[in-house]
Every structure is written in C-alpha cells, then in structure tokens.
Design a protein around this motif. Structure first.
Motif, PDB file in Angstrom:
ATOM      1  N   MET A   1       0.836  -1.104   0.013  1.00  0.00           N
ATOM      2  CA  MET A   1      -0.095  -0.175  -0.002  1.00  0.00           C
ATOM      3  C   MET A   1       0.978   1.215   0.116  1.00  0.00           C
ATOM      4  SD  MET A   1      -2.923   1.294   2.871  1.00  0.00           S
ATOM      5  CE  MET A   1      -1.825   1.230   4.100  1.00  0.00           C
ATOM      6  N   LYS A   2       0.652   2.178  -0.750  1.00  0.00           N
ATOM      7  CA  LYS A   2       1.451   3.347  -1.082  1.00  0.00           C
ATOM      8  C   LYS A   2       0.950   4.379  -0.111  1.00  0.00           C
ATOM      9  CE  LYS A   2       4.096   2.707  -5.101  1.00  0.00           C
ATOM     10  NZ  LYS A   2       5.587   2.545  -4.855  1.00  0.00           N
ATOM     11  N   ILE A   3       1.823   5.194   0.477  1.00  0.00           N
ATOM     12  CA  ILE A   3       1.254   6.138   1.463  1.00  0.00           C
ATOM     13  C   ILE A   3       2.319   7.567   1.007  1.00  0.00           C
ATOM     14  CG2 ILE A   3       0.580   4.819   3.119  1.00  0.00           C
ATOM     15  CD1 ILE A   3       3.241   5.360   5.040  1.00  0.00           C
ATOM     16  N   SER A   4       1.892   8.360   1.158  1.00  0.00           N
ATOM     17  CA  SER A   4       2.431   9.908   1.241  1.00  0.00           C
ATOM     18  C   SER A   4       3.460   9.928   2.270  1.00  0.00           C
ATOM     19  CB  SER A   4       1.386  10.852   1.201  1.00  0.00           C
ATOM     20  OG  SER A   4       2.115  12.480   1.398  1.00  0.00           O
ATOM     21  N   GLY A   5       4.567  10.839   1.836  1.00  0.00           N
ATOM     22  CA  GLY A   5       5.848  10.913   2.992  1.00  0.00           C
ATOM     23  C   GLY A   5       5.425  11.463   4.096  1.00  0.00           C
ATOM     24  N   VAL A   6       4.345  12.334   4.127  1.00  0.00           N
ATOM     25  CA  VAL A   6       3.819  12.989   5.388  1.00  0.00           C
ATOM     26  C   VAL A   6       2.956  12.203   6.381  1.00  0.00           C
ATOM     27  CG1 VAL A   6       4.369  15.306   4.617  1.00  0.00           C
ATOM     28  CG2 VAL A   6       2.129  14.449   4.206  1.00  0.00           C
ATOM     29  N   GLU A   7       2.515  11.145   5.669  1.00  0.00           N
ATOM     30  CA  GLU A   7       1.790  10.201   6.373  1.00  0.00           C
ATOM     31  C   GLU A   7       2.578   9.088   7.318  1.00  0.00           C
ATOM     32  OE1 GLU A   7      -2.398   9.892   3.565  1.00  0.00           O
ATOM     33  OE2 GLU A   7      -0.510   8.580   2.948  1.00  0.00           O
ATOM     34  N   ILE A   8       3.771   9.247   7.020  1.00  0.00           N
ATOM     35  CA  ILE A   8       4.578   8.209   7.919  1.00  0.00           C
ATOM     36  C   ILE A   8       4.591   8.255   9.223  1.00  0.00           C
ATOM     37  CG2 ILE A   8       6.990   7.478   8.170  1.00  0.00           C
ATOM     38  CD1 ILE A   8       7.586   8.114   5.211  1.00  0.00           C
ATOM     39  N   ARG A   9       4.537   7.215  10.037  1.00  0.00           N
ATOM     40  CA  ARG A   9       4.443   7.313  11.584  1.00  0.00           C
ATOM     41  C   ARG A   9       5.033   6.503  12.271  1.00  0.00           C
ATOM     42  NH1 ARG A   9       2.405  11.280  10.069  1.00  0.00           N
ATOM     43  NH2 ARG A   9       0.188  11.931  10.259  1.00  0.00           N
ATOM     44  N   PRO A  10       5.462   6.941  13.254  1.00  0.00           N
ATOM     45  CA  PRO A  10       6.522   5.710  14.163  1.00  0.00           C
ATOM     46  C   PRO A  10       5.663   4.419  14.049  1.00  0.00           C
ATOM     47  CG  PRO A  10       6.387   7.682  15.429  1.00  0.00           C
ATOM     48  CD  PRO A  10       5.392   7.776  14.490  1.00  0.00           C
ATOM     49  N   GLY A  11       6.709   3.443  13.956  1.00  0.00           N
ATOM     50  CA  GLY A  11       6.198   1.966  14.022  1.00  0.00           C
ATOM     51  C   GLY A  11       6.122   1.568  12.684  1.00  0.00           C
ATOM     52  N   ASN A  12       5.680   2.299  11.681  1.00  0.00           N
ATOM     53  CA  ASN A  12       5.278   1.787  10.348  1.00  0.00           C
ATOM     54  C   ASN A  12       6.631   1.170   9.767  1.00  0.00           C
ATOM     55  OD1 ASN A  12       3.594   4.696   9.190  1.00  0.00           O
ATOM     56  ND2 ASN A  12       2.723   3.117  10.199  1.00  0.00           N
ATOM     57  N   ILE A  13       6.146   0.061   9.090  1.00  0.00           N
ATOM     58  CA  ILE A  13       7.521  -0.672   8.367  1.00  0.00           C
ATOM     59  C   ILE A  13       7.130  -0.325   6.713  1.00  0.00           C
ATOM     60  CG2 ILE A  13       8.161  -2.926   7.748  1.00  0.00           C
ATOM     61  CD1 ILE A  13       7.880  -2.610  10.956  1.00  0.00           C
ATOM     62  N   ILE A  14       8.386   0.562   6.455  1.00  0.00           N
ATOM     63  CA  ILE A  14       8.187   0.924   4.986  1.00  0.00           C
ATOM     64  C   ILE A  14       9.319   0.235   4.175  1.00  0.00           C
ATOM     65  CG2 ILE A  14       7.298   3.163   5.525  1.00  0.00           C
ATOM     66  CD1 ILE A  14       9.965   4.445   5.364  1.00  0.00           C
ATOM     67  N   GLU A  15       9.050   0.077   2.750  1.00  0.00           N
ATOM     68  CA  GLU A  15       9.939  -0.404   1.870  1.00  0.00           C
ATOM     69  C   GLU A  15      10.599   0.876   1.169  1.00  0.00           C
ATOM     70  OE1 GLU A  15      10.344  -3.576  -1.744  1.00  0.00           O
ATOM     71  OE2 GLU A  15       8.782  -3.348  -0.606  1.00  0.00           O
ATOM     72  N   TYR A  16      11.934   0.914   1.152  1.00  0.00           N
ATOM     73  CA  TYR A  16      12.479   2.164   0.732  1.00  0.00           C
ATOM     74  C   TYR A  16      13.816   1.885   0.471  1.00  0.00           C
ATOM     75  CZ  TYR A  16      14.529   6.894   0.651  1.00  0.00           C
ATOM     76  OH  TYR A  16      15.066   8.259   0.055  1.00  0.00           O
ATOM     77  N   GLU A  17      14.212   2.311  -0.889  1.00  0.00           N
ATOM     78  CA  GLU A  17      15.602   2.216  -1.586  1.00  0.00           C
ATOM     79  C   GLU A  17      15.967   0.534  -1.316  1.00  0.00           C
ATOM     80  OE1 GLU A  17      18.374   4.610   0.361  1.00  0.00           O
ATOM     81  OE2 GLU A  17      17.725   6.238  -1.064  1.00  0.00           O
ATOM     82  N   GLY A  18      15.064  -0.455  -1.583  1.00  0.00           N
ATOM     83  CA  GLY A  18      15.375  -1.917  -1.558  1.00  0.00           C
ATOM     84  C   GLY A  18      15.402  -2.524  -0.265  1.00  0.00           C
ATOM     85  N   GLY A  19      15.311  -1.751   0.826  1.00  0.00           N
ATOM     86  CA  GLY A  19      15.279  -2.170   2.028  1.00  0.00           C
ATOM     87  C   GLY A  19      13.900  -2.185   2.968  1.00  0.00           C
ATOM     88  N   ILE A  20      13.850  -2.864   4.086  1.00  0.00           N
ATOM     89  CA  ILE A  20      12.610  -2.633   4.988  1.00  0.00           C
ATOM     90  C   ILE A  20      12.987  -2.026   6.367  1.00  0.00           C
ATOM     91  CG2 ILE A  20      10.993  -4.205   6.348  1.00  0.00           C
ATOM     92  CD1 ILE A  20      10.529  -4.366   3.305  1.00  0.00           C
ATOM     93  N   TRP A  21      12.560  -1.056   6.415  1.00  0.00           N
ATOM     94  CA  TRP A  21      12.685  -0.136   7.414  1.00  0.00           C
ATOM     95  C   TRP A  21      11.499   0.087   8.487  1.00  0.00           C
ATOM     96  CZ3 TRP A  21      17.516   2.046   7.053  1.00  0.00           C
ATOM     97  CH2 TRP A  21      18.072   1.892   5.759  1.00  0.00           C
ATOM     98  N   LYS A  22      12.047   0.000   9.914  1.00  0.00           N
ATOM     99  CA  LYS A  22      10.828   0.329  10.911  1.00  0.00           C
ATOM    100  C   LYS A  22      11.114   1.764  11.272  1.00  0.00           C
ATOM    101  CE  LYS A  22       9.028  -1.392  15.047  1.00  0.00           C
ATOM    102  NZ  LYS A  22       8.625  -2.465  15.875  1.00  0.00           N
ATOM    103  N   VAL A  23      10.028   2.552  11.192  1.00  0.00           N
ATOM    104  CA  VAL A  23      10.003   4.045  11.566  1.00  0.00           C
ATOM    105  C   VAL A  23      10.242   4.044  13.185  1.00  0.00           C
ATOM    106  CG1 VAL A  23       9.041   6.440  11.475  1.00  0.00           C
ATOM    107  CG2 VAL A  23       9.053   4.852   9.581  1.00  0.00           C
ATOM    108  N   THR A  24      11.221   4.776  13.705  1.00  0.00           N
ATOM    109  CA  THR A  24      11.513   4.883  15.036  1.00  0.00           C
ATOM    110  C   THR A  24      11.205   6.313  15.638  1.00  0.00           C
ATOM    111  OG1 THR A  24      13.890   5.462  14.631  1.00  0.00           O
ATOM    112  CG2 THR A  24      13.344   3.274  15.364  1.00  0.00           C
ATOM    113  N   LYS A  25      11.274   7.337  14.799  1.00  0.00           N
ATOM    114  CA  LYS A  25      11.004   8.774  15.242  1.00  0.00           C
ATOM    115  C   LYS A  25      10.712   9.503  13.876  1.00  0.00           C
ATOM    116  CE  LYS A  25      14.130  10.716  18.122  1.00  0.00           C
ATOM    117  NZ  LYS A  25      15.270  11.800  18.686  1.00  0.00           N
TER     118      LYS A  25
END
Length: 187
Positions: free
Chosen positions: A1-25
């Motif tokens: 599911m695509k989300i806008s850059g300003v919709e990112i929240r802590p705890g989200n898991i995102i796919e970015y630049e070929g990696g899987i990232w967990k948003v911390t802050k």
C-alpha cells in the motif's frame, strides 16, 4: 500500500531503496519558505543500518505489512537460536542479532511471535514480562531501606537488574524484558 511521505508514523514498516525499515522517530517540519516535509528516522530490519531522511508530501513509499506466526523457542546453538513453528513443527535457526538483547530472557518452551517478510524472519517478539529467580543480590546497607533506592541483583539467566532493597537471593520476580526493569514479586 503506497502512502505519502507526510503520512509516515512511528512503528510503520516501509520499503525504501530496496530495504525494509521500521520507523522509530518522525518530526513534521513546515519551514517559512518551501513545502512541508517529514523528517524520518528508521532502522533497517535486515542489516540494522540507520536512516535519517526527509520525505515531502509528493514522495510516496510502500507501507509493508509483515506476516506474524506463533513459534516456540527450543534452544540456543552457538550464535543461533532454534525455534519451532507451532503449526507445522518445522524448526528454523535465527541469529541472536535478530532478537537483540532480549535473547538473554528466552526460556526453553517460551512462546514467541515471529514477524516474517516474504517468508524471511525479520524480528522476534517475546512476552513483555517474564518470571525469573534472583541468584545473587547485594546486601542492604543500613538505612537504605528507608529511602526508595534500588540495589543490583543477578537473575538466573545472568542478566543484571536493579531491585528494591527487600528482595533477596532465591526470590522469584517479574521483570520487563525490553527495559530490563523490576516489575514486582512473582505470585
């Protein structure tokens, strides 16, 4: 599911630049000139790298949903931990690095939840609290019991925690796994 850059929240898991990232802050910034952006700090769930990046509202990232599955911890084997799928009884080895410092609290037969991305284990979630026995506790210094001070103690798994002065060797206590703090005496 695509989300806008300003919709990112802590705890989200995102796919970015070929990696899987967990948003911390995150920090939403709206400068005097130019458009608003979201300053995002994240940790790579595969190799542990850190990310600090700006996302504007026009930027989109893929929000990832991880599959979860119940497993049972069996035993440690060198730098690996062996878990068993509770449904299929299949055993898998996972590096201690995936579990992090919480691996010291794993007990034989403990039920855990594995988060999987494309059938690959990304993280292991232990119960938030466990029971452990104090094997060594410092003696109470005279007058120390009147204040709300804590003393160091060592658990049966070798982890050092701070406990109230009235706790002695042989006492069973409840400990928070992730912040390594004394919660209460065990029932």
């Amino acid at each position: 599911m695509k989300i806008s850059g300003v919709e990112i929240r802590p705890g989200n898991i995102i796919e970015y630049e070929g990696g899987i990232w967990k948003v911390t802050k995150i920090q939403h910034t709206q400068p005097g000139k130019g458009g608003a952006y979201m300053q995002v700090e994240a940790k790579n769930l595969i190799d542990g790298r850190k990310l600090n990046n700006r996302f504007r509202s026009a930027d989109t990232v893929e929000k990832v949903r991880l599959d979860t599955k119940d497993f049972q911890f069996l035993y440690a084997e060198g730098d690996d931990l062996v878990f068993m799928d509770k449904d299929s009884f299949e055993q898998i080895n996972i590096s201690k690095e995936v579990v992090g410092d919480a691996h010291e609290f794993l007990q034989d037969g403990m039920e855990v939840v594995l988060e999987l991305w494309e059938e690959r284990p990304i993280s292991v979630e232990l119960p938030e609290q466990i029971e452990a026995t104090i094997v060594e506790a410092d003696a109470v210094v005279k007058g120390q019991t009147a204040s709300s001070s804590y003393k160091p103690a060592i658990l049966d798994n070798g982890v050092r925690v701070m406990v109230p002065p009235h706790i002695t060797s042989g006492t069973r206590i409840v400990v928070n796994v992730y912040d390594r703090e004394y919660v209460r005496r065990a029932d």
